[in-house]
Scaffold this motif. Structure first.
Motif, PDB file in Angstrom:
ATOM      1  N   GLY A  13     -46.006   3.019  -3.175  1.00 15.49           N
ATOM      2  CA  GLY A  13     -46.668   3.715  -4.292  1.00 15.49           C
ATOM      3  C   GLY A  13     -47.908   4.464  -3.829  1.00 15.49           C
ATOM      4  O   GLY A  13     -48.106   5.643  -4.150  1.00 15.49           O
ATOM      5  N   LEU A  45     -39.858   7.381  -6.177  1.00 18.53           N
ATOM      6  CA  LEU A  45     -41.218   7.581  -6.715  1.00 18.53           C
ATOM      7  C   LEU A  45     -41.583   9.061  -6.729  1.00 18.53           C
ATOM      8  O   LEU A  45     -42.192   9.555  -7.669  1.00 18.53           O
ATOM      9  CB  LEU A  45     -42.246   6.804  -5.890  1.00 18.53           C
ATOM     10  N   THR A  49     -42.989  11.187  -9.777  1.00 22.22           N
ATOM     11  CA  THR A  49     -44.323  11.812  -9.763  1.00 22.22           C
ATOM     12  C   THR A  49     -44.233  13.321  -9.707  1.00 22.22           C
ATOM     13  O   THR A  49     -45.148  14.015 -10.148  1.00 22.22           O
ATOM     14  CB  THR A  49     -45.161  11.316  -8.571  1.00 22.22           C
ATOM     15  N   ALA A 112     -43.391   0.620  -9.437  1.00 23.06           N
ATOM     16  CA  ALA A 112     -43.252   2.076  -9.536  1.00 23.06           C
ATOM     17  C   ALA A 112     -43.952   2.581 -10.791  1.00 23.06           C
ATOM     18  O   ALA A 112     -44.677   3.575 -10.756  1.00 23.06           O
ATOM     19  CB  ALA A 112     -41.773   2.458  -9.566  1.00 23.06           C
ATOM     20  N   SER A 115     -47.607   2.616 -10.307  1.00 23.26           N
ATOM     21  CA  SER A 115     -48.013   3.767  -9.486  1.00 23.26           C
ATOM     22  C   SER A 115     -48.026   5.040 -10.315  1.00 23.26           C
ATOM     23  O   SER A 115     -48.944   5.860 -10.214  1.00 23.26           O
ATOM     24  CB  SER A 115     -47.045   3.939  -8.310  1.00 23.26           C
TER      25      SER A 115
END
Ligand code: ZN
Length: 280
Positions: A13, A45, A49, A112, A115
């Motif tokens: 993360g 991830l 993101t 996750a 994060s």
């Protein structure tokens, strides 16, 4: 492979968020090609993101915030019975054989999600700071502009007050006399009134003055027993009206009257042009 054998698993993360130190990042990147599980988590991830509002320019959060976020992340992980990553096809029984519980999917997604929350929080924090800064800048510019406007109005009002006060002082002076000026040959319909005080100067108001070329000006004179003394220049408006106030004639003990002549632009030391108005 257990968590003891693969400490990198915890760093995915932070790696995706760019929060690892340079040394940690190098070590993590060296590890990635060898560990399919870490690589998979990094990819997933990044997919999440990548959808975040990262279109806004980057701004550094305060160092204290990073410290708090890291501390909170460490705190949140402590109670979890975690298992390290392992090659994807490695049987789960290997982990069990190592004496630890199998890695739980809910924990992985919890990490996750944490994060992502951190990323969202930082992006929102930076965006909010920028919005506040823009707002403050706009308000500052507006305030400065209003202040300048007020100062200009104050200066105009101050000049007008000074002018009105000077006119009042002149009109109420003990030695004030009212003069009427009659139009002469170049301007038979022109006329003017003036209030003349030896101590306060002269207040002058004319009407029906003819328009004149740009390189000429009207000039008012104090008439004296000797040579005329300039009071100042007179600029009529489009209708031929003019009002003006002038200081007392320096060195003139007793002005006997007023006269208005047409002179070259800028005025002259002694009258040279045609006389337009003379006091009776
Ligand atoms: Zn790994």
């Amino acid at each position: 492979m257990s968590i003891e054998q693969d400490p990198f698993r915890e760093a995915t993360g932070m790696y995706v968020l760019g929060a690892l130190g340079a040394e940690e990042r190098r070590a993590f990147e060296a590890h990635l090609p060898e560990c399919e599980a870490c690589a998979t988590e990094v990819r997933s991830l990044r997919a999440v993101t990548g959808a975040l509002p990262y279109a806004v320019p980057y701004a550094d959060p305060p160092p204290a915030l990073r410290g708090r976020v890291l501390a909170a992340a460490v705190q949140a992980r402590r109670p979890s019975p975690i298992v390290g990553c392992e090659p994807q096809r490695k049987p789960a029984s290997a982990a069990a054989a190592a004496g630890v519980a199998p890695r739980s999917a809910p924990w992985a997604w919890g990490a996750a999600a944490a994060s992502v929350l951190v990323a969202v929080g930082l992006a929102a924090y930076a965006g909010n700071l920028r919005a506040q800064l823009r707002d403050s800048q706009i308000r500052l510019v507006n305030a400065v502009s209003r202040l300048e406007e007020s100062e200009q109005r104050l200066q105009v009002a101050s000049r007008e007050t000074t002018s009105v006060r000077a006119s009042l002082a002149l009109l109420t002076a003990a030695d004030v006399v009212e003069l009427r000026l009659r139009g002469q040959a170049p301007a038979p319909t022109a006329s003017a009134r003036a209030f003349l005080s030896r101590s306060r100067g002269v207040l002058f108001a004319a009407t029906s003055l003819p328009a004149i070329p740009n390189d000429r000006t009207y000039q008012l004179w104090f008439l004296t027993p000797g040579a005329p003394v300039s009071a100042g220049l007179v600029r009529p408006d489009a209708e031929g009206s003019a009002t003006a106030a002038f200081a007392p004639a320096g060195g003139v003990a007793r002005p006997t009257g007023l006269a208005l002549s047409l002179e070259p632009e800028g005025g002259v030391g002694a009258p040279t042009g045609a006389i337009y108005l003379v006091s009776q």
